[in-house]
Design an enzyme around this catalytic site. Sequence first.
Site, PDB file in Angstrom:
ATOM      1  CE1 TYR A  36      -4.029   2.060   0.454  1.00 31.73           C
ATOM      2  CE2 TYR A  36      -2.764   3.182   2.151  1.00 31.73           C
ATOM      3  CZ  TYR A  36      -3.868   3.121   1.325  1.00 31.73           C
ATOM      4  OH  TYR A  36      -4.815   4.130   1.375  1.00 31.73           O
TER       5      TYR A  36
HETATM    6  N1  NAD Z   1     -10.145   4.898   4.369  1.00 29.98           N
HETATM    7  C1  NAD Z   1      -8.944   5.322   4.741  1.00 29.98           C
HETATM    8  O1  NAD Z   1      -8.516   5.170   5.891  1.00 29.98           O
HETATM    9  C2  NAD Z   1      -8.064   6.020   3.739  1.00 29.98           C
HETATM   10  C3  NAD Z   1      -6.957   6.741   4.207  1.00 29.98           C
HETATM   11  C4  NAD Z   1      -6.134   7.385   3.297  1.00 29.98           C
HETATM   12  C5  NAD Z   1      -6.405   7.287   1.947  1.00 29.98           C
HETATM   13  N2  NAD Z   1      -7.478   6.578   1.513  1.00 29.98           N
HETATM   14  C6  NAD Z   1      -7.716   6.474   0.066  1.00 29.98           C
HETATM   15  O2  NAD Z   1      -8.976   7.058  -0.235  1.00 29.98           O
HETATM   16  C7  NAD Z   1      -9.515   6.424  -1.386  1.00 29.98           C
HETATM   17  C8  NAD Z   1     -10.959   6.011  -1.124  1.00 29.98           C
HETATM   18  O3  NAD Z   1     -10.976   5.132  -0.031  1.00 29.98           O
HETATM   19  P1  NAD Z   1     -12.292   4.687   0.743  1.00 29.98           P
HETATM   20  O4  NAD Z   1     -11.930   4.636   2.172  1.00 29.98           O
HETATM   21  O5  NAD Z   1     -13.440   5.495   0.310  1.00 29.98           O
HETATM   22  O6  NAD Z   1     -12.395   3.178   0.236  1.00 29.98           O
HETATM   23  P2  NAD Z   1     -13.626   2.276  -0.201  1.00 29.98           P
HETATM   24  O7  NAD Z   1     -13.150   0.884  -0.127  1.00 29.98           O
HETATM   25  O8  NAD Z   1     -14.843   2.662   0.561  1.00 29.98           O
HETATM   26  O9  NAD Z   1     -13.882   2.699  -1.728  1.00 29.98           O
HETATM   27  C9  NAD Z   1     -13.004   2.328  -2.765  1.00 29.98           C
HETATM   28  C10 NAD Z   1     -13.803   2.168  -4.047  1.00 29.98           C
HETATM   29  O10 NAD Z   1     -12.886   1.813  -5.104  1.00 29.98           O
HETATM   30  C11 NAD Z   1     -13.466   0.794  -5.867  1.00 29.98           C
HETATM   31  N3  NAD Z   1     -12.461  -0.042  -6.510  1.00 29.98           N
HETATM   32  C12 NAD Z   1     -11.598  -0.893  -5.915  1.00 29.98           C
HETATM   33  N4  NAD Z   1     -10.877  -1.547  -6.846  1.00 29.98           N
HETATM   34  C13 NAD Z   1     -11.288  -1.103  -8.054  1.00 29.98           C
HETATM   35  C14 NAD Z   1     -10.938  -1.423  -9.395  1.00 29.98           C
HETATM   36  N5  NAD Z   1     -10.030  -2.362  -9.669  1.00 29.98           N
HETATM   37  N6  NAD Z   1     -11.566  -0.767 -10.396  1.00 29.98           N
HETATM   38  C15 NAD Z   1     -12.517   0.164 -10.130  1.00 29.98           C
HETATM   39  N7  NAD Z   1     -12.899   0.492  -8.880  1.00 29.98           N
HETATM   40  C16 NAD Z   1     -12.286  -0.127  -7.859  1.00 29.98           C
HETATM   41  C17 NAD Z   1     -14.263  -0.023  -4.874  1.00 29.98           C
HETATM   42  O11 NAD Z   1     -15.259  -0.825  -5.520  1.00 29.98           O
HETATM   43  C18 NAD Z   1     -14.853   1.050  -3.988  1.00 29.98           C
HETATM   44  O12 NAD Z   1     -16.095   1.514  -4.476  1.00 29.98           O
HETATM   45  C19 NAD Z   1      -8.585   5.248  -1.693  1.00 29.98           C
HETATM   46  O13 NAD Z   1      -7.685   5.596  -2.708  1.00 29.98           O
HETATM   47  C20 NAD Z   1      -7.838   5.048  -0.403  1.00 29.98           C
HETATM   48  O14 NAD Z   1      -6.585   4.438  -0.615  1.00 29.98           O
HETATM   49  C21 NAD Z   1      -8.324   5.951   2.381  1.00 29.98           C
END
Ligand code: NAD
Length: 308
Positions: free
Chosen positions: A188
């Site tokens: 990651y």
């Molecule tokens: N949640 C956290 O703690 C956090 C912290 C820092 C950064 N982020 C980043 O924020 C962003 C959103 O995270 P979130 O917490 O809303 O996650 P989430 O899991 O709720 O949403 C991620 C979405 O991406 C989609 N996805 C995954 N693989 C895919 C693929 N191969 N093709 C198309 N779509 C795909 C999933 O279906 C989902 O709808 C991500 O990039 C994550 O790395 C999250």
Amino acid sequence: MEAVVDFAKVLLGTLFFIVLNTLKNVLPNGILPRKSVQGKKVLITGAGSGIGRLMAVEFAKLGAELIIWDVSLDGANETKKQVEAAGGTGHVFHVDLSQYKEIHRVGKETKEAIGDVDILINNAGIVTGKKLFDCPDELMEKTMAVNTNALFYTAKNFLPSMLEKDSGHLVTIASMAGKTGCAGLVDYCASKHGAVGCHDSIAMEILAQRKYGVKTTLVCPFFINTGMFDGVVTKSPLLFPILEADYAVECIMEAILTNRPLLCMPKSAYTILALMGLLPLEAQVLLADFFGTNESMNDFKGRQTKVE
Ligand SMILES: NC(=O)c1ccc[n+]([C@@H]2O[C@H](COP(=O)([O-])OP(=O)(O)OC[C@H]3O[C@@H](n4cnc5c(N)ncnc54)[C@H](O)[C@@H]3O)[C@@H](O)[C@H]2O)c1
Ligand SMILES: *[C@@H]1O[C@H](CO)[C@@H](O)[C@H](O)[C@H]1NC(C)=O
Ligand SMILES: *[C@@H]1O[C@H](CO)[C@@H](O)[C@H](O)[C@H]1NC(C)=O
């Protein structure tokens, strides 16, 4: 003599931008004027869940037209429903971002059906939460493909029209994991460092072409309670709280609508940024132990149910 004057100018410019951006970083949300996104086409990858969905609804409230890209059709359909309930329009496209040929195919399809995109938000992301030796190769490859490589191909599809018009916005939802290392997050962190490097380099290519109308925003959050990182704990909730999704999205909207180049959350994260270049690895470990981030992934469960 000329060289001295030139250098003085660069120093002054550098100072100016440091002061300007420090001010922007400490200002509360809602003070700076926000740009209008009425009628703008906003593509959000991974909008079928989490902060992608919440951003979609916020943009819908502001009169934007949403293009919802996700691998989960269930999730994307639900987001479209919520976008419409907020008075907006949403178009769903099924795409697996780990397949670059599919990004090109769906990119073409999107442009033909909807037209040029005004704001591209690279938000989709995945996490294995497994230590290096426990993580199957296929999963590591997929993390890199979705979190890093996909950014090349969405940009190749949607940036050219922005550059042509000298108008648009590229947003990358990276992570604080793109700025520091963390035990239990090898793939990651690598992928998010990749996302940061990709974003910053594209931003420099845009500016090198003097396309000042094309804005860029890099977002680096600490943990957010969307379910993606279920199970993780913070041992220093005051300095590094787990962010509420609504608060995170409020900050992201503010950053995009005020054209901020960088947003880190919570605000304490900026100190990490400032320190990273100075801290030797041993000191980083001391701090990770002290703040408990050496163990934050120990109880990681991740998403237990499919996105819907
Ligand atoms: N949640 C956290 O703690 C956090 C912290 C820092 C950064 N982020 C980043 O924020 C962003 C959103 O995270 P979130 O917490 O809303 O996650 P989430 O899991 O709720 O949403 C991620 C979405 O991406 C989609 N996805 C995954 N693989 C895919 C693929 N191969 N093709 C198309 N779509 C795909 C999933 O279906 C989902 O709808 C991500 O990039 C994550 O790395 C999250
Ligand atoms: C999503 O919506 C589309 C269009 O209405 C429909 O064809 C598809 O079956 C839906 N998919 C899921 C999984 O709900
Ligand atoms: C994390 O740091 C704490 C405090 O030094 C220590 O007690 C603990 O064993 C460390 N955990 C790991 C997995 O290294």
